[in-house]
Design an enzyme around this catalytic site. Structure first.
Site, PDB file in Angstrom:
ATOM      1  CE1 TYR A 149      60.293  -8.160  25.018  1.00  0.00           C
ATOM      2  CE2 TYR A 149      58.647  -8.175  26.756  1.00  0.00           C
ATOM      3  CZ  TYR A 149      59.476  -7.483  25.902  1.00  0.00           C
ATOM      4  OH  TYR A 149      59.480  -6.118  25.942  1.00  0.00           O
TER       5      TYR A 149
ATOM      6  CE  LYS B  72      71.995  -5.410  13.484  1.00  0.00           C
ATOM      7  NZ  LYS B  72      72.272  -4.023  13.065  1.00  0.00           N
TER       8      LYS B  72
ATOM      9  CG  ASP C 197      70.848  -0.902  12.419  1.00  0.00           C
ATOM     10  OD1 ASP C 197      70.063  -1.499  11.646  1.00  0.00           O
ATOM     11  OD2 ASP C 197      72.087  -0.942  12.278  1.00  0.00           O
TER      12      ASP C 197
ATOM     13  CG  ASP D  62      59.002  -3.171  24.450  1.00  0.00           C
ATOM     14  OD1 ASP D  62      57.929  -2.654  24.799  1.00  0.00           O
ATOM     15  OD2 ASP D  62      60.036  -3.135  25.137  1.00  0.00           O
TER      16      ASP D  62
ATOM     17  CG  ASP E 123      57.851   2.891  24.318  1.00  0.00           C
ATOM     18  OD1 ASP E 123      56.785   2.249  24.221  1.00  0.00           O
ATOM     19  OD2 ASP E 123      58.430   3.100  25.405  1.00  0.00           O
TER      20      ASP E 123
HETATM   21  C1  IPM Z   1      54.740  -2.935  26.648  1.00  0.00           C
HETATM   22  C2  IPM Z   1      55.507  -2.902  27.948  1.00  0.00           C
HETATM   23  C3  IPM Z   1      55.676  -4.338  28.439  1.00  0.00           C
HETATM   24  C4  IPM Z   1      56.506  -5.075  27.420  1.00  0.00           C
HETATM   25  C5  IPM Z   1      56.253  -4.468  29.847  1.00  0.00           C
HETATM   26  C6  IPM Z   1      55.472  -3.691  30.863  1.00  0.00           C
HETATM   27  C7  IPM Z   1      56.369  -5.906  30.253  1.00  0.00           C
HETATM   28  O1  IPM Z   1      56.709  -2.240  27.781  1.00  0.00           O
HETATM   29  O2  IPM Z   1      53.635  -3.512  26.630  1.00  0.00           O
HETATM   30  O3  IPM Z   1      55.235  -2.391  25.666  1.00  0.00           O
HETATM   31  O4  IPM Z   1      57.739  -4.985  27.434  1.00  0.00           O
HETATM   32  O5  IPM Z   1      55.919  -5.777  26.591  1.00  0.00           O
HETATM   33 MG    MG Z   2      56.919  -1.285  25.876  1.00  0.00          MG
END
Ligand code: IPM
Ligand code: MG
Length: 359
Positions: free
Chosen positions: A140, A190, A223, A247, A251
């Site tokens: 990032y 990885k 993975d 990240d 999710d």
């Molecule tokens: C998160 C989001 C952010 C990230 C975006 C909105 C920049 O996806 O906080 O998980 O990638 O960190």
């Molecule tokens: Mg995210």
């Protein structure tokens, strides 16, 4: 006095943040340790106002605040803007400036919501995963980053760089958290392909050997981890991951819990902290008062716990939410039959009144 900067942001951010403000107001009315808060524009809302996602003025206030509460940033309106001017850039700058290197994302399954998950209940049973994501380094922020044209061909690059200190400090956070939970850390990398991920594995192993041998440590390639989290979710405790892997896996963990609308986060540094729901701005449902405010309210509970050491208040907020869910109340995203679905405001009000009985 406790100073909190509130950045409602974009999309559903303002709607869910308003529910949190009702809760702060309620707690303020019952407690001696009042939180003084101010709202400011952030992300796309700030771009529309002054041309940049995080103005110097707002950053200054954030630096002086004890904690920052954030709704969500981004939306289609700003998607085509140049990278450095996008709403997301404001969030990354805020994280970097406040040095909130450890992003904590608890993915607990509420038993009353197990049926909203895409996994079968017998696989999901007992799942309680806590993701610790490195937040101020890695791909990032790697330099030099660029997107350009060389000899008529477009080329772009984002280097993935970590130094050992950046890895060690977030690894310590993960082991500390595991010590208060089920004493297991699964570190994702990885290392079979990338030097930087071999360094990640080596440093995590060293931190473990030096100070945390009471904690079980497991290393998984990202993975394989993506598969194992779906296959045997209940065997994980703390998951430690780099910025990008964290990240992605968070999710996935969010989906296991039944809804992204349920997942809170805290981003902690040496002295600063940012609290935000994991879900993002959800532009497709913004402005309709149908968003789920629970992830935001759980993030607020984390603020009382991690920034103000008010475990008692934090637990009461969590309990109020659990009870409201146990009684069958649902927003659209977590409803399985679409009967008696509550809107964002109604869900917020229910949690407020449940909490009021406890304070
Ligand atoms: C998160 C989001 C952010 C990230 C975006 C909105 C920049 O996806 O906080 O998980 O990638 O960190
Ligand atoms: Mg995210």
């Amino acid at each position: 006095m406790r100073n909190v900067l509130i950045l409602p942001g974009d999309g559903i951010g303002p709607e869910v943040t308003e529910q949190c403000i009702k809760i702060i107001d309620l707690i303020n009315s019952k407690s001696k340790n009042v939180i003084k808060y101010q709202r400011a524009l952030f992300g796309g809302a700030s771009i529309d106002d002054c041309g940049e996602p995080l103005s110097k003025k707002v950053l200054d206030i954030a630096m002086k605040s004890d904690a920052v509460f954030l709704g969500a940033v981004g939306g289609p309106k700003w998607e085509t803007m140049e990278h450095d001017l996008k709403p997301e850039k404001g969030l990354l700058t805020l994280r970097k400036e406040l040095q909130t290197f450890a992003n904590l994302r608890p993915g607990k399954v509420f038993s009353s919501l197990a049926s909203a998950s895409s996994l079968r209940p017998e696989i999901l049973n007992g799942t309680d995963i806590f993701v610790v994501r490195e937040l101020t380094g890695g791909i990032y922020f790697g330099e030099p980053r660029f997107s350009k044209e060389i000899d008529g061909k477009r080329i772009a690059s984002n280097p993935l760089i970590y130094n050992e200190d950046e890895i060690a400090r977030v690894a310590k956070s993960a082991f500390e958290i595991a010590r208060k939970r089920n004493k297991k850390v699964t570190s994702l990398d990885k290392a079979n392909v990338l030097e930087v991920m071999q360094l990640w594995r080596d440093v995590v192993t060293e931190v473990h050997e030096n100070a945390y041998s009471d904690i079980e440590l497991e290393h998984l390639y990202i993975d394989n981890a993506a598969m194992q989290v779906i296959k045997r979710p209940s065997t994980f405790d703390v998951i430690l991951a780099s910025n990008l892997f964290g990240d992605i896996i968070s999710d996935e963990v969010a989906e296991l819990t039944g809804s992204l609308g349920m997942l809170p986060s805290a981003s902690i540094g040496e002295s600063k902290a940012i609290y935000e729901p994991v879900h993002g701005s959800a532009p497709d449902i913004a402005g309709q008062n149908i968003a789920n405010p629970i992830a935001a309210i759980l993030s607020l509970a984390m603020m009382y716990k991690y920034s103000f050491n008010e475990d008692n208040i934090s637990d009461k907020i969590d309990q109020a939410i659990t009870e409201v869910l146990d009684e069958g109340n649902r927003t659209r995203d977590i409803s399985t039959d679409n009967n008696n679905v509550l809107n964002c405001n109604q869900m917020g009000d229910l949690i407020v009144s449940k909490l009021e009985q406890k304070l």
